[in-house]
Design an enzyme around this catalytic site. Sequence first.
Site, short mmCIF file in Angstrom:
data_model
loop_
_atom_site.label_atom_id
_atom_site.label_comp_id
_atom_site.label_asym_id
_atom_site.label_seq_id
_atom_site.Cartn_x
_atom_site.Cartn_y
_atom_site.Cartn_z
N GLY A 212 1.18 4.66 7.13
CA GLY A 212 1.75 4.13 6.13
C GLY A 212 2.35 5.12 5.06
CE LYS A 295 -10.18 6.47 0.54
NZ LYS A 295 -9.13 5.26 0.49
#
Length: 338
Positions: A212, A295
């Site tokens: 992406g 994260k």
Amino acid sequence: MTQWIGTANQGYAPYAIEELRRLLDGASFTQLAAGEVFLISSPLGREETLQAIRQQEPIFLRHIQPVDRTIEIAGNANDLEQLSGMVRNAVLAFENKRTAVHVRRTSKTEYLYSAADTKAVLDAVLEELGSEPVVQQPETIIAIYAAVNELYVGFGSPKDMLSDWPGGAIRFQREEGQISRAKFKLLEAEREFGLQYAKHRHALDVGAAPGGWTSLLLERGLRVTAIDPAELHPSLMAYPTLTYLKRNASEVKLEPGTFDLLVCDMSWSPMLMCKLVLDLEPALTKDATAIITVKLMHRKPLQTIRDVISRLSTEFVLQKAKQLFHNREEITLYLQKK
């Protein structure tokens, strides 16, 4: 004292509030929508509050709206009539003509009108008074939040509200053949951090699959070296400017000073990600840009973020850290190599 509506990503309002408590000594907070929207009562004036937020913009505060007026919701047509009259009076004082109307609602509100219907009525008022209703690039925003029993109305610039989108919820249109929604994160980072990817020459995409972020950089005309042991989307193989290294990034040897942009969106623990990025740092040019997601895998995200920034600060200078609208259990860092 001034009042504001603060908005964070779902579940992250407590962290935005924790950050704001440190900036606005004596501020109080009231929940309006669980884990996302809250009312701020600041002991400071409008400009003082904004200055405090601008000097150290909270990572988890996505959007802030001043509360200049309130209307008690009656649950009938009088609500929209009062709102129209209030906006009519305020618009007369606006110097800027390009004006956007942003309407948001809590699901439990007693306000009867939809956001679309409210916006249509207020756009008509703007046109009648000679202002230009716009969706993009407004000079002034009329922001309305319909809580359970009250309408909170505020006026300000996109800069004051941290975004020119309602609630800071930036929407991108999904393209035909788009590889993944992760592309939206990199697009939003470009807007949020004031970047232009096309100004870079050669990007290193670490943990690139399915591609992406690689696809966006290739579309912007960059040469891209994508590293991932998993497969990239077959459509990317048509780009002659793509180099695909199908292996773990820890096993790759790269020429020093090759890349002026590093992007990394891997589902690794924060400390492992730091080690990998620092190991790859010699391959970057001086002043190279890095866009990295962190994260948030633990219960103390603010401490995790401090630890990551401290670890990366040996080789990078942090420009901004932000939880973007398209981030989920993560934040995005914008850094420059020393």
